[in-house]
Motif scaffolding. Structure first.
Motif, PDB file in Angstrom:
ATOM      1  N   VAL A 237       0.724  -1.265  -0.028  1.00 13.23           N
ATOM      2  CA  VAL A 237      -0.386  -0.411  -0.101  1.00 13.23           C
ATOM      3  C   VAL A 237       1.294   1.268  -0.146  1.00 13.23           C
ATOM      4  N   THR A 238       0.080   1.922  -0.680  1.00 13.40           N
ATOM      5  CA  THR A 238       0.929   3.193  -0.696  1.00 13.40           C
ATOM      6  C   THR A 238       0.702   4.709  -0.130  1.00 13.40           C
ATOM      7  N   ILE A 239       0.785   5.134   1.682  1.00 12.37           N
ATOM      8  CA  ILE A 239       0.507   6.099   1.516  1.00 12.37           C
ATOM      9  C   ILE A 239       0.701   7.229   1.837  1.00 12.37           C
ATOM     10  N   HIS A 240       0.125   8.036   1.252  1.00 12.60           N
ATOM     11  CA  HIS A 240       0.205   9.890   1.194  1.00 12.60           C
ATOM     12  C   HIS A 240       0.136  10.404   2.163  1.00 12.60           C
ATOM     13  N   ARG A 241       0.803  11.693   2.741  1.00 15.29           N
ATOM     14  CA  ARG A 241       0.771  12.382   3.850  1.00 15.29           C
ATOM     15  C   ARG A 241      -0.243  13.665   3.191  1.00 15.29           C
ATOM     16  N   LEU A 242      -1.429  14.075   3.446  1.00 15.80           N
ATOM     17  CA  LEU A 242      -2.048  15.012   3.923  1.00 15.80           C
ATOM     18  C   LEU A 242      -1.715  16.272   4.551  1.00 15.80           C
ATOM     19  N   ASP A 243      -2.149  17.464   4.026  1.00 14.60           N
ATOM     20  CA  ASP A 243      -2.020  19.080   4.285  1.00 14.60           C
ATOM     21  C   ASP A 243      -1.856  18.540   6.033  1.00 14.60           C
ATOM     22  N   THR A 244      -3.181  17.944   6.470  1.00 14.00           N
ATOM     23  CA  THR A 244      -3.282  18.199   7.583  1.00 14.00           C
ATOM     24  C   THR A 244      -3.341  16.993   8.379  1.00 14.00           C
ATOM     25  N   ASP A 245      -1.881  16.120   7.969  1.00 13.72           N
ATOM     26  CA  ASP A 245      -0.585  15.367   9.173  1.00 13.72           C
ATOM     27  C   ASP A 245      -0.199  16.434   9.046  1.00 13.72           C
ATOM     28  N   GLY A 246       0.478  16.631  11.004  1.00 15.49           N
ATOM     29  CA  GLY A 246       1.597  17.273  11.397  1.00 15.49           C
ATOM     30  C   GLY A 246       2.752  16.562  10.865  1.00 15.49           C
ATOM     31  N   ASP A 247       4.443  17.697  11.240  1.00 10.87           N
ATOM     32  CA  ASP A 247       5.812  16.512  11.316  1.00 10.87           C
ATOM     33  C   ASP A 247       5.869  15.608  11.898  1.00 10.87           C
ATOM     34  N   ARG A 248       5.389  15.868  13.157  1.00  6.50           N
ATOM     35  CA  ARG A 248       5.883  15.322  14.727  1.00  6.50           C
ATOM     36  C   ARG A 248       4.534  13.848  14.843  1.00  6.50           C
ATOM     37  N   GLU A 249       3.480  14.049  14.190  1.00  5.26           N
ATOM     38  CA  GLU A 249       2.598  12.738  13.934  1.00  5.26           C
ATOM     39  C   GLU A 249       3.159  12.182  12.909  1.00  5.26           C
ATOM     40  N   TRP A 250       3.637  12.351  11.670  1.00  8.42           N
ATOM     41  CA  TRP A 250       3.821  11.597  10.389  1.00  8.42           C
ATOM     42  C   TRP A 250       5.487  11.343  11.020  1.00  8.42           C
ATOM     43  N   ASP A 251       5.983  11.806  11.737  1.00  8.47           N
ATOM     44  CA  ASP A 251       7.210  11.424  11.890  1.00  8.47           C
ATOM     45  C   ASP A 251       6.958   9.651  12.406  1.00  8.47           C
ATOM     46  N   GLU A 252       6.204   9.432  13.892  1.00 11.98           N
ATOM     47  CA  GLU A 252       6.058   9.071  15.002  1.00 11.98           C
ATOM     48  C   GLU A 252       5.263   7.760  13.970  1.00 11.98           C
ATOM     49  N   VAL A 253       4.560   7.851  13.469  1.00 13.89           N
ATOM     50  CA  VAL A 253       3.822   6.488  12.789  1.00 13.89           C
ATOM     51  C   VAL A 253       4.532   6.052  12.269  1.00 13.89           C
ATOM     52  N   MET A 254       6.077   6.637  10.894  1.00 12.93           N
ATOM     53  CA  MET A 254       7.257   6.191  10.636  1.00 12.93           C
ATOM     54  C   MET A 254       7.678   5.657  10.843  1.00 12.93           C
ATOM     55  N   ASP A 255       8.747   6.055  11.929  1.00 12.68           N
ATOM     56  CA  ASP A 255       8.730   5.448  13.213  1.00 12.68           C
ATOM     57  C   ASP A 255       8.633   4.141  13.543  1.00 12.68           C
ATOM     58  N   LEU A 256       7.388   3.617  14.001  1.00 10.30           N
ATOM     59  CA  LEU A 256       6.133   2.856  14.676  1.00 10.30           C
ATOM     60  C   LEU A 256       6.164   1.803  13.410  1.00 10.30           C
ATOM     61  N   LEU A 257       6.249   2.440  12.451  1.00 10.61           N
ATOM     62  CA  LEU A 257       6.025   0.569  10.967  1.00 10.61           C
ATOM     63  C   LEU A 257       7.686   0.653  10.691  1.00 10.61           C
ATOM     64  N   SER A 258       8.917   1.422  10.700  1.00 14.25           N
ATOM     65  CA  SER A 258       9.704   1.118  10.454  1.00 14.25           C
ATOM     66  C   SER A 258       9.898   0.088  11.623  1.00 14.25           C
ATOM     67  N   GLU A 259       9.751  -0.338  13.216  1.00 10.80           N
ATOM     68  CA  GLU A 259      10.139  -0.888  14.078  1.00 10.80           C
ATOM     69  C   GLU A 259       9.505  -2.184  13.734  1.00 10.80           C
ATOM     70  N   THR A 260       8.291  -1.843  13.142  1.00 10.42           N
ATOM     71  CA  THR A 260       6.948  -3.384  12.840  1.00 10.42           C
ATOM     72  C   THR A 260       8.395  -4.007  11.885  1.00 10.42           C
TER      73      THR A 260
END
Length: 102
Positions: free
Chosen positions: A40-63
């Motif tokens: 799946v390809t996840i696109h970052r929306l304008d409403t996605d904050g930097d902190r939130e995006w980074d936190e979710v990406m970190d979580l996914l990278s650790e999975t």
């Protein structure tokens, strides 16, 4: 009365940006088409904050079992392998009903 107002306020609490993004990503990963193609390809929306995006990406990278590709357009493609037979969910098309004992 105050307790009811507190419960009502808590139940009407708006989701945080992190919760919204996490729910959106989870829904995309769990979508039947994504599960069949195993990416799946996840696109970052304008409403996605930097902190939130980074936190979710970190979580996914650790999975374990998820490969991440950061695309030039800012999107992220996730890929995963098919589960083994033991890990596959069991699908039941129909539930057999027993006849009534009377």
């Amino acid at each position: 009365m105050a307790k009811q107002a507190d419960k009502k306020e808590a139940s009407q609490r708006e989701m945080t940006g992190l919760e919204r993004l996490g729910l959106r990503v989870s829904n995309m990963i769990n979508h039947p088409v994504a599960q069949i193609q195993r990416w799946v390809t996840i696109h970052r929306l304008d409403t996605d904050g930097d902190r939130e995006w980074d936190e979710v990406m970190d979580l996914l990278s650790e999975t374990d079992g998820i490969d991440m590709t950061f695309n030039d357009d800012g999107s992220v493609t996730l890929r995963w392998e098919a589960r083994t037979e033991e890990e596959q969910p069991v699908w039941v098309d129909e539930v057999a009903e027993e006849p009534a004992p009377f």
